[in-house]
Motif scaffolding. Structure first.
Motif, PDB file in Angstrom:
ATOM      1  N   THR A   1       0.865  -1.177   0.000  1.00  0.00           N
ATOM      2  CA  THR A   1       0.000   0.000   0.000  1.00  0.00           C
ATOM      3  C   THR A   1       0.903   1.228   0.000  1.00  0.00           C
ATOM      4  O   THR A   1       2.105   1.136   0.294  1.00  0.00           O
ATOM      5  N   HIS A   2       0.287   2.337  -0.329  1.00  0.00           N
ATOM      6  CA  HIS A   2       1.068   3.578  -0.370  1.00  0.00           C
ATOM      7  C   HIS A   2       1.719   3.847   0.996  1.00  0.00           C
ATOM      8  O   HIS A   2       2.909   4.170   1.094  1.00  0.00           O
TER       9      HIS A   2
ATOM     10  N   GLU B   1       5.607   3.977   1.961  1.00  0.00           N
ATOM     11  CA  GLU B   1       6.201   5.194   2.531  1.00  0.00           C
ATOM     12  C   GLU B   1       6.938   4.873   3.840  1.00  0.00           C
ATOM     13  O   GLU B   1       8.026   5.400   4.108  1.00  0.00           O
ATOM     14  N   ALA B   2       6.320   4.001   4.645  1.00  0.00           N
ATOM     15  CA  ALA B   2       6.952   3.627   5.923  1.00  0.00           C
ATOM     16  C   ALA B   2       8.277   2.906   5.671  1.00  0.00           C
ATOM     17  O   ALA B   2       9.275   3.118   6.377  1.00  0.00           O
ATOM     18  N   LEU B   3       8.229   2.068   4.651  1.00  0.00           N
ATOM     19  CA  LEU B   3       9.447   1.323   4.300  1.00  0.00           C
ATOM     20  C   LEU B   3      10.565   2.296   3.892  1.00  0.00           C
ATOM     21  O   LEU B   3      11.719   2.180   4.339  1.00  0.00           O
TER      22      LEU B   3
ATOM     23  N   TRP C   1      12.001   4.050   6.773  1.00  0.00           N
ATOM     24  CA  TRP C   1      12.919   3.192   7.539  1.00  0.00           C
ATOM     25  C   TRP C   1      14.310   3.157   6.881  1.00  0.00           C
ATOM     26  O   TRP C   1      15.338   3.144   7.545  1.00  0.00           O
ATOM     27  N   LEU C   2      14.237   3.180   5.561  1.00  0.00           N
ATOM     28  CA  LEU C   2      15.523   3.092   4.843  1.00  0.00           C
ATOM     29  C   LEU C   2      16.334   4.375   4.998  1.00  0.00           C
ATOM     30  O   LEU C   2      17.548   4.331   5.145  1.00  0.00           O
ATOM     31  N   ASP C   3      15.653   5.509   4.961  1.00  0.00           N
ATOM     32  CA  ASP C   3      16.370   6.787   5.133  1.00  0.00           C
ATOM     33  C   ASP C   3      15.347   7.899   5.348  1.00  0.00           C
ATOM     34  O   ASP C   3      14.294   7.907   4.708  1.00  0.00           O
TER      35      ASP C   3
ATOM     36  N   GLU D   1       8.686 -10.377  -3.241  1.00  0.00           N
ATOM     37  CA  GLU D   1       8.187 -11.139  -2.094  1.00  0.00           C
ATOM     38  C   GLU D   1       8.962 -10.739  -0.819  1.00  0.00           C
ATOM     39  O   GLU D   1       8.372 -10.539   0.241  1.00  0.00           O
ATOM     40  N   VAL D   2      10.273 -10.601  -0.972  1.00  0.00           N
ATOM     41  CA  VAL D   2      11.096 -10.202   0.179  1.00  0.00           C
ATOM     42  C   VAL D   2      10.651  -8.829   0.673  1.00  0.00           C
ATOM     43  O   VAL D   2      10.417  -8.617   1.871  1.00  0.00           O
ATOM     44  N   ILE D   3      10.499  -7.928  -0.287  1.00  0.00           N
ATOM     45  CA  ILE D   3      10.132  -6.554   0.092  1.00  0.00           C
ATOM     46  C   ILE D   3       8.754  -6.549   0.780  1.00  0.00           C
ATOM     47  O   ILE D   3       8.533  -5.882   1.791  1.00  0.00           O
ATOM     48  N   ASN D   4       7.815  -7.326   0.220  1.00  0.00           N
ATOM     49  CA  ASN D   4       6.472  -7.423   0.833  1.00  0.00           C
ATOM     50  C   ASN D   4       6.575  -7.873   2.280  1.00  0.00           C
ATOM     51  O   ASN D   4       5.952  -7.317   3.166  1.00  0.00           O
ATOM     52  N   ARG D   5       7.374  -8.927   2.471  1.00  0.00           N
ATOM     53  CA  ARG D   5       7.452  -9.491   3.818  1.00  0.00           C
ATOM     54  C   ARG D   5       8.061  -8.490   4.804  1.00  0.00           C
ATOM     55  O   ARG D   5       7.584  -8.334   5.909  1.00  0.00           O
ATOM     56  N   VAL D   6       9.128  -7.832   4.324  1.00  0.00           N
ATOM     57  CA  VAL D   6       9.770  -6.857   5.222  1.00  0.00           C
ATOM     58  C   VAL D   6       8.792  -5.731   5.531  1.00  0.00           C
ATOM     59  O   VAL D   6       8.601  -5.352   6.697  1.00  0.00           O
ATOM     60  N   ALA D   7       8.131  -5.227   4.484  1.00  0.00           N
ATOM     61  CA  ALA D   7       7.194  -4.117   4.690  1.00  0.00           C
ATOM     62  C   ALA D   7       6.064  -4.539   5.620  1.00  0.00           C
ATOM     63  O   ALA D   7       5.638  -3.778   6.491  1.00  0.00           O
TER      64      ALA D   7
END
Lengths: 1184, 195
Positions: B8-9, B13-15, B18-20, B55-61
């Motif tokens: 989701t948007h 955005e939260a991801l 977290w990254l920077d 899939e990795v990104i989904n799981r982390v997010a």
């Protein structure tokens, strides 16, 4: 990355790599590139069996990769089609590769159509299927080192692989089989298609294999054909760099520094040819890092990263840069914390840590910790009490560890001092501090005044230690000013007191200063002695800065006496010490290194050291350092013939002295700048300005009463007059120069320094000979100048004996001077009736030959330059000793050519019935005169004359007279040593000389029955040495080992003693012979390899194993010019002794007869000069 | 079928946050992580690397709210941990046998689709780029190295810069050829269907 793609990484490596993939955009792209490259290699069949298997099983597991492979294959097919259809494309890039089509394309264009088709087919075959052996070899080499690169430097043609430093006994990362394959392919290529490309590839292989000498040889060979190849220069630089690193880590000699200099030289040349060559940029940074020139190394890494910021090489560059920056920051952090760390160690009673900090805090003005504690102790409150406590602790520590009472005495005095006394001490200390501040501004006179006042105050309160330290500071100032007499007077007064009071550190400083002053008087030997004593003291006291300073000082003295080899040894030792030294110390180190590089013609490397030194000088801000830095840089520009820049820099050096023109130190800077400006004007052709500059310099040095540079100034003027052909002025200046030269000569007592110094300064005498002979037309004086400059030390030793000294720099001979060369008239008067002399002088552009007999003197001039002559001689000797049939004619032609140059001009003057004494010069010491072939008669010279070689006409006279005293022919007692059973384990490369046993035994048959034959295990050193003194004749048929570092350590191997012992006890060393007095022995035969010459010096002549025997009193020695073959030598020597004893022939004639028999030998092989011409009679004319 | 990226948007955005904290830098970091994950999956033999990366990104997010408060260190390390987990879940490395390797099937008489596409795509390249890519791939072994050195000299760039330029051009060409081949294949299928 390749290993990752092929699934060869372990878990930790994989994790590290994947994390980079997730954080570095460039790294992702790099992986993509390596992926494509791996695919290309697979298609080209460039992968090993293992890699291929992994590629197919692991790499191609994903469909994306298979798609990429498919695309790559399509692209490859297309390229091949296109190459076939339009060979021009393939030719366009093919030019640099000899194995590629282009090389055949041009001839094809002009050939007939049939040939065109055949040629085209060949081109296609070459382009598609054929890969040269060099190409295959390089591919194999790359494959062999794919996991870890073999050397740190970048080598062209070798791809990136990490540099792994394995701990412990981990398996080698090289694929040995593939490496061997590479070696085979490249050696094959070298045989089939020799040329620069093959040589370069083979050089790369040797370099990868750490066979540096071979690598350098190959690269140098390749450069002879393609001298403007930047990559080759870079590779040669890489080879020198790696060899230098290895030598420095061996810690045996300073040769590593020499190689690093050569490396810089080659790399800079590469960058001059191609400024964007990444390999060279990378290697330059590495070479600077190891030298170590940290500022330039850091600049180099930055420059490299501007060109390449993404490759794996760039990653290493970044790491290196980071390390350099960390080290720099570390150093300044450590400096700030020293006192604090010391106090912590004191509080914790950690003697080890406290001592370490203390010993690293010495500098020429005292110890930083002691000074801080004293200053703090003179304050108030707890800090003061604690400081005196710490000082007391330090005093005890210093007494215990270094047996030095200085700090302990100070501690007691300060602790017991009353308040008024403390006030005086405080004032005196402030004056000393201010004095050193002024000293750093080169206001030397003002600083000395303050030191003087402070000394009075210290003395007033009974502080003898600091009063002596103030005296030392005054002496230091006097040395810099320079005011030599004042400096020497002060040191003479205070040194005995330091010794008596056990102020050892202060004594070491005084010794260093004394060396400085002695050097200013050109007393090189004394300077080395004093400096070596300072070094010993500093080492004993673990004063690392003092040790390092002394090492640099000794190195500097050796450098000034032109002995770069020794100088580098000491510099290497200094650099190997802790690298946290102060800027002034490092400045001195760089300057000393640069002097050596300049002397060796490595101007670029010298320039880099001076740049680093200049950066330091700009930071130190002491005018003298700045002035000298500009001066030395200017001189290096001069060596590079960039005279405008050179003169500008020397003028900057002058300007540093100008504000201090009223000070002696300022005048000193200006005088030196004038002197060097004189040199630069002279070399740039501006003689009037040169002479004016020399006069200014001489005048200023006169005012300073400082004669150290008088010789240089007058020599410059003489050279300038010569350059403008002002004969009258030159003739006037010449005696002044030669007198000063002789004064310098008398001041150097150590033989090695003397030989090096005069080898370099020989040009003065050469110029004097050339000028007197050619311009003044005075052959007699020219001959006498020639006699004045040769074998003077040998003559001194023959007359006065030699003392073998053992110093820090190894063995040396102390030679008392005072023996004057003979004048022409004296030589003729004392020359035997049946002898004649041919004396040579090899000058820059001429060869002078003088023929002397009892009643005649004639001079001849041959127009040939010294370099050409030296090359001819070297080539002739190479061909003679190569034993290759193909070289035989070449050797004979060379011997004819040398005959034409050396004998023919005086052929008509030579008398057949007289002994012919040859006095060679420079390269001519290597000439086998006996084997020169007359172009007219086709005969060897030995067929017409009995020959003797001598180092000078005067030495010939000395030896002849000694031979007369040794008596007439008689039955003699022989000591014959044959094939001593040397220590096979110590010398596994040497073979047993079975023929030498026969040689000793058979030779002895012609001598007295009382003769002694010592063969095999009988030839023990003790017996041999005892017998030697008792025998008339000694014959050694054994192995002779040359020590390239010191001829005094060269030795004849004798039998290994039963029960062991040091190897030195199983040999006869040159240094031992120098100590002998052989009053009874009248002939020595050195039937071993190269006993007649090891090296030669411009002035002193041949240095060999024969020389110490002459010094020991033996008038005649038979020795060899090259490595000889045992069997034929044995036959010839037996014949020689037969002629001497049975036919009662004198030595020279007996050797001649034996050589004639070899020339007529049934075995035609032995007629080759290689087998007989090596041996020559050295010394005088003897009846026996 | 694995999940395509379905954030989701707000989660996205939260991801990024977290990254920077700087959005632009965060965007760049996100791109690097995704590209890196794709390379990792490809290297492990997965053909659907892109969807696995998503899939990795989904799981982390999806677990960001749990991770973020306590997680210390480089986020990339966490992404890698999740990627490793997915690889383990997928079982074993996907190996294929040598004999199934795609062999070149084209002949001189009848050029393959790829070959035809390559000819087309080369025309889309500027003359300089075309020259670059063709020259760059001349020769093998040390000849190739020497050739690259000379090219770099002529172009007045470093050998590494040349290497990067050649790679980018090749990538462009490769992409063009793959698309072209896919188009031809689709055309063939539709023309067969029309028959």
């Amino acid at each position: 990355m390749r290993r990752y793609l092929l699934g060869q990484l372990d878990e930790a490596e994989e994790e590290a790599l994947e994390l980079r993939l997730l954080t570095e955009a460039d790294y992702v792209e790099e992986l993509d590139i390596v992926t494509d490259e791996l695919i290309s290699q697979y298609l080209a069949g460039g992968l090993s069996v293992d890699e291929r298997e992994r590629f197919e099983r692991v790499f191609l597991a994903s469909s994306q990769r298979r798609q990429k492979l498919s695309f790559a294959r399509t692209l490859q097919d297309y390229l091949e089609e296109e190459r076939a259809a339009t060979p021009a494309r393939s030719a366009r890039r093919a030019q640099p590769r000899p194995s590629q089509p282009r090389r055949f394309f041009k001839p094809m264009a002009v050939a007939a159509s049939v040939l065109l088709l055949v040629g085209l087919a060949f081109v296609i075959w070459r382009g598609f299927f054929y890969q040269s052996e060099v190409g295959k070899g390089m591919d194999a080499l790359n494959a062999a080192y794919r996991h870890a690169r073999p050397v740190e430097a970048r080598v062209s043609g070798l791809g990136y692989a990490p540099l792994l430093t394995m701990r412990g006994g981990s398996a080698s990362q090289v694929d040995e089989q593939t490496r061997d394959l590479a070696g085979r392919l490249l050696l094959e290529a070298a045989r089939n298609d020799p040329g620069p490309r093959t040589q370069q590839a083979l050089g790369r292989f040797y370099l990868a294999n750490h066979e540096y000498d071979n690598a350098i040889h190959q690269f140098e060979q390749a450069l002879q054909s393609t001298p403007a190849d930047a990559q080759l220069h870079s590779d040669l630089g890489a080879a020198y760099l790696e060899r230098g690193k290895a030598e420095l880590s061996d810690q045996q000699s300073g040769k590593g520094l020499e190689d690093l200099g050569k490396s810089i030289e080659e790399i800079d040349r590469a960058l001059e040819l191609d400024g964007s060559l990444n390999e060279a940029l990378y290697n330059r940074a590495l070479a600077h890092q190891y030298m170590p020139l940290p500022q330039q190394a850091a600049d180099d890494w930055r420059k490299y990263l501007e060109k390449d910021s993404t490759s794996p090489w760039a990653e290493e560059a970044k790491r290196n840069l980071k390390l350099l920056e960390e080290k720099k920051n570390d150093r300044s952090r450590n400096e700030q914390n020293t006192l604090e760390n010391f106090l912590n160690a004191y509080r914790q009673g950690d003697d080890e840590a406290a001592w370490k900090l203390y010993t690293r805090s010495h500098n020429s003005s005292g110890n930083a910790i002691t000074k801080a504690l004293l200053d703090s102790g003179l304050g108030q409150g707890d800090d003061a009490t604690q400081s005196f406590g710490a000082l007391n602790y330090l005093g005890q520590l210093e007494t215990r560890r270094a047996n030095d009472a200085y700090t302990s005495d100070l501690s007691k005095l300060y602790a017991a001092a009353s308040s008024p006394k403390r006030a005086i001490l405080s004032q005196a200390r402030a004056e000393v501090k201010k004095g050193y501040e002024l000293f750093r501004q080169n206001r030397i006179a003002d600083s000395m005044e303050l030191f003087e006042t402070a000394r009075g105050r210290f003395a007033q309160v009974g502080d003898e230690g600091e009063a002596l330290a103030a005296d030392y500071a005054i002496a230091h100032g006097a040395a810099v000013q320079p005011d030599i007499k004042r400096g020497l007077d002060i040191l003479a007064r205070i040194m005995p007191v330091c010794e008596a009071k056990n102020y050892r550190w202060l004594l070491a400083q005084c010794l260093g200063e004394l060396a400085h002053l002695q050097l200013n008087l050109n007393h090189y030997s004394e300077a080395i002695d004093e400096s070596s004593r300072a070094l010993h003291l500093a080492e004993e006291m673990q004063d690392w800065n003092g040790t390092s300073d002394s090492l640099v000082q000794v190195a500097g003295i050796h450098s000034l006496s032109n002995d770069e080899e020794r100088s580098f040894d000491f510099l290497r030792r200094s650099l190997a010490l802790d690298d946290r030294k102060d800027a002034q110390h490092n400045w001195g180190t760089y300057i000393a290194i640069s002097f050596n590089y300049t002397a060796m013609g490595l101007y670029r490397a010298s320039f880099d050291c001076q740049q680093e030194a200049l950066q330091l000088a700009l930071g130190i801000k002491i005018p003298l350092y700045l002035s000298r830095s500009y001066l030395y840089l200017g001189l290096t520009y001069g060596q590079l013939k960039l005279y405008d820049e050179a003169i500008r820099h020397v003028q900057l050096a002058y300007q540093q002295g100008l504000p201090l023109a009223n000070e002696r130190s300022g005048q000193n800077m200006m005088a030196m700048a004038w002197l060097k400006l004189g040199d630069l004007y002279r070399l740039s052709g501006d003689q009037p300005h040169a002479q004016q500059a020399y006069d200014e310099s001489l005048c200023l040095y006169d005012v300073l009463e400082f004669p150290h540079y008088s010789y240089a100034g007058h020599k410059g003027k003489f050279l300038s007059y010569l350059a403008e052909q002002n004969d009258a002025q030159a003739a006037q200046e010449l005696p002044v120069v030669l007198n000063l030269f002789e004064e310098n000569r008398a001041k150097i007592l150590d033989e090695r320094q003397r030989s090096f110094f005069f080898d370099k300064e020989q040009d003065v005498y050469d110029l004097a000979i050339a000028f007197t002979s050619s311009r003044m037309g005075d052959s007699q004086r020219a001959f006498e100048y020639s006699e004045s400059c040769r074998a003077r030390s040998l003559r001194d030793m023959i007359r006065n004996g030699a003392q073998v000294m053992k110093g820090d720099d190894g063995l040396n001979l102390r030679v008392p001077g005072g023996v004057e060369p003979l004048k022409l008239a004296e030589i003729q008067e004392r020359l035997p009736d049946d002898a004649q002399i041919l004396q040579y002088a090899v000058l820059k552009d001429q060869l002078l030959v003088w023929h002397l007999s009892k009643s005649g003197f004639t001079a001849r001039t041959v127009e040939i330059n010294a370099e050409t002559l030296a090359q001819t001689v070297a080539e002739v000797q190479r061909r003679i000793t190569s034993l290759d049939e193909a070289d035989r004619d070449g050797a004979a032609n060379g011997l004819r050519k040398l005959y034409d140059l050396l004998i023919k001009p005086v052929e008509g003057l030579l008398e057949h019935d007289k002994l012919l004494c040859i006095v060679p010069d420079k390269s001519l010491h290597y000439v086998p005169f006996n084997a020169l072939i007359s172009t007219a008669s086709g005969k060897y010279l030995v067929e017409d004359y009995r020959l003797v070689t001598s180092s000078s006409s005067s030495v010939f006279i000395d030896c002849t007279e000694a031979a007369r005293k040794a008596g007439a022919p008689r039955e003699e007692r022989l000591l014959a040593v044959g094939n001593p059973s040397f220590d096979r384990l110590a010398y596994p490369q040497l073979r047993s000389l079975t023929a030498a046993v026969r040689e000793a035994e058979r030779s002895a048959e012609y001598y007295q029955p009382a003769s002694r034959v010592l063969v095999n295990e009988q030839a023990q050193a003790g017996i041999v040495k005892a017998e030697l003194a008792r025998s008339d004749v000694a014959h050694f048929a054994a192995h002779y080992l040359i020590d390239p570092r010191s001829s005094l350590s060269s030795r004849l191997l004798l039998a290994k003693r039963q029960g062991g012992g040091a190897p030195a006890n199983d040999s006869l060393e040159a240094s031992e012979v120098y100590r002998m007095k052989l009053t009874h022995t009248r002939l020595i035969v050195l039937s071993a390899c190269q006993t007649g010459i090891e090296r030669q010096y411009g002035g002193e002549g041949a240095i060999s194993f024969a020389r110490p025997f002459i010094v020991a009193g033996v008038p005649v020695v038979v020795a060899s010019l090259w490595e000889v073959d045992s069997d034929p030598t044995s036959d010839m020597m037996i014949a020689f002794h037969r002629h001497r004893q049975r036919d009662h022939l004198p030595t020279a004639e007996a050797l001649r007869r034996a050589q004639l028999e070899m020339i007529q030998n049934e075995n035609t092989r032995y007629r080759n000069p290689y087998y007989w011409a090596a041996f020559q009679t050295i010394g005088g004319d003897a009846e026996f | 079928m694995r999940n395509a990226l379905s954030l989701t948007h707000d989660t996205f955005e939260a991801l990024l946050q977290w990254l920077d904290s700087n959005r632009e830098r965060a965007g760049r970091k996100y791109e690097v992580i995704r590209s890196g994950l794709i390379r990792i999956f490809v290297s492990k033999g997965f053909s659907d690397a892109e969807s696995l990366a998503d899939e990795v990104i989904n799981r982390v997010a999806g677990r960001l709210s749990e991770i973020e408060p306590d997680y210390v260190g480089e986020p990339a390390r966490y992404f890698r941990g999740v990627a490793r987990k997915i690889i383990l879940e997928a079982g074993r490395r996907k190996e294929i046998a040598t004999e199934t390797l795609p062999e070149s099937t084209h002949t001189a008489a009848e050029p393959s689709d790829e070959h035809e596409c390559l000819l087309r795509c080369l025309k889309f390249l500027s003359p300089e780029k075309r020259e670059l890519i063709l020259d760059y791939h001349q020769y093998e072994g040390s000849g190739k190295i020497e050739n690259h050195r000379i090219m770099a000299e002529e172009l007045r760039i470093s050998e590494n810069a040349l290497r990067v330029q050649a790679h980018r051009t090749r990538l462009r060409l490769e992409k063009c050829v793959l698309e072209c081949v896919e188009n031809l294949r689709m055309k063939r299928i539709s023309s067969k269907g029309a028959l």
